[in-house]
Enzyme design. Structure first.
Site, PDB file in Angstrom:
ATOM      1  CE1 TYR A 240      -3.767   2.477   0.700  1.00  0.00           C
ATOM      2  CE2 TYR A 240      -1.999   3.625   1.854  1.00  0.00           C
ATOM      3  CZ  TYR A 240      -3.249   3.630   1.275  1.00  0.00           C
ATOM      4  OH  TYR A 240      -3.984   4.784   1.260  1.00  0.00           O
TER       5      TYR A 240
ATOM      6  CD  GLU B  22      -5.771   4.428  -1.730  1.00  0.00           C
ATOM      7  OE1 GLU B  22      -5.929   4.494  -0.499  1.00  0.00           O
ATOM      8  OE2 GLU B  22      -6.693   4.124  -2.501  1.00  0.00           O
TER       9      GLU B  22
END
Ligand code: GDP
Ligand code: MN
Length: 394
Positions: free
Chosen positions: A109, A197
């Site tokens: 992530y 992101e």
């Protein structure tokens, strides 16, 4: 403003970030054609909607034949995909992105957000990628790495290296990870994004770092100086109530309740929402009519508020300084006549030309409910709304 994954990936490549090769498709035939253009024997068909968590909703499909690509495309196109980020109404899939499939060794992530308290960009990373950051922070909180960027110098290579090492990446991958992290940061800083992101950023079986998914959101207030970004806008993915209001120059935010609000000033508008809630109602929207609002502008505001099918009563709350209560009142009368309003309308006027404003309402002969204070106005609109509902039910 949000953009699609394929657009975000295109931007990321300009900043040196590696992404899988792919192409956009609007039909199953095009999807198959895109797959045939890409080498390999596995492809991923991805629904392009402004939402994450598409995978769990069936919006990301790994395919190993042209037939599977065609089937996945047929299933997705024209569908309203419901993810836990879209709300129950879902978002319409009208474009697909077809990519060469990647063999994944590890999912990481990587997120860049604005921390409003710190007034800094904060990098959030975790070696437990693939799931959403909310899940990671619940299930693997100790895996989360945070790094704050000093705006005076921007993100530094040593800082990106530190993140890469903290993720436990093998030495040969560090340079590529640094390039990816720095690239994301530069996109954020140089394009006025307020969120980038990459989830997951993957380590491939072949030992490469690739951005497998990308989500980028831009600061609306900076779009005037980023015309090439503004062009990426896809209004079909946005709240239709907000698009309608914005196209008419109104400052409007859609909410979930039944009481429509027309107020002047952002602060008073926020206070009005609170007061409605305290009186036992739920506001349908935030709307600031601005200063010096003409009757036509008030009419436009009514139209924007009524564009929301959930609205069952309206509160007009004006504390006039630059505004004129008589203009507002004329606008209310105009709207009630032109739109043939039957739902309860409560008006609270205060400030400049308040006497003239009240007279306009009185003389109109329309069933406008008036109030003197904000508390009274909130109570009466919620009361009138409940009465109307009761009448309808009985
Ligand atoms: P999201 O669900 O909207 O976040 O869409 P993603 O693009 O992140 O895809 C969801 C998940 O599908 C990823 O976390 C991967 O596990 C998987 N996935 C996506 N693309 C590929 C791929 O090319 N190969 C493999 N093996 N898995 C993939
Ligand atoms: Mn994702």
């Amino acid at each position: 403003m949000d953009i699609h994954e394929y657009q975000a990936k295109d931007l990321l490549t300009r900043f040196g970030v590696q992404v899988p090769r792919g192409g956009i498709a609007y039909s199953p035939e095009q999807a198959v054609y895109r797959a045939s253009e890409l080498s390999g024997d596995k492809w991923v068909v991805k629904a392009q909607i402004h939402s994450g968590a598409r995978g769990k909703a069936g919006g990301v499909r790994i395919c190993s034949s042209e037939e599977e690509v065609s089937d996945a495309a047929t299933w997705m196109l024209g569908r309203k995909l419901v993810t836990h980020q879209t709300g129950p109404q879902g978002k319409l899939v009208s474009r697909l992105y077809v990519e060469e499939a990647t063999s994944i060794a590890q999912e990481i992530y990587l997120g860049f957000v604005m921390d409003r308290k710190l007034e800094r960009v904060v990098v959030v990373a975790s070696a437990q990628g693939g799931m959403e950051i909310e899940e990671i922070s619940e299930q693997e909180p100790e895996s989360i790495i945070r790094s704050v960027v000093d705006p005076a110098v921007g993100m530094q290579a040593f800082q990106a290296r530190e993140i890469a090492f903290s993720l436990g990446l093998e030495p040969p991958l560090i340079a590529q990870a640094v390039k990816t992290i720095m690239g994301c940061y530069r996109l954020m800083a140089e394009m006025d994004a307020n969120m980038v992101e990459v989830n997951p950023m993957v380590v491939t079986q072949a030992g490469e770092i690739v951005a497998l998914d990308a989500k980028v959101s831009f600061d609306d207030n900076a779009l005037f100086r980023r015309p090439e970004i503004a062009e990426l806008r896809d209004k079909s993915q946005e709240d239709t109530r907000e698009t309608y209001a914005e196209d008419r120059g109104l400052s409007y935010i859609g909410l979930d309740g039944e009481i429509g609000c027309i107020v002047n000033g952002a602060g008073l508008a926020m206070a009005t929402l609170d007061m409605i809630k305290m009186s036992g109602g739920e506001p349908a929207n935030f709307l600031d009519v601005g200063g010096g609002a003409s009757p036509e502008r008030v009419l436009k505001s009514f139209k924007a508020v009524l564009n929301d099918p959930n609205v069952e009563a309206i509160l007009v709350n004006i504390f006039a300084g630059i505004n004129r209560c008589d203009w507002i009142a004329e606008g209310v009368v105009l709207a009630m006549k032109e739109l043939d309003l039957t739902l309860p309308v409560v008006v609270r006027l205060s400030g400049t030309n308040v006497e003239e404003g009240r007279k306009v309402l009185d003389d109109s002969g329309l069933p406008v409910i008036t109030a003197d204070t904000l508390a009274e106005a909130a109570d009466s609109v919620v009361g009138a709304w409940k009465d109307a509902k009761f009448k309808e039910a009985s």
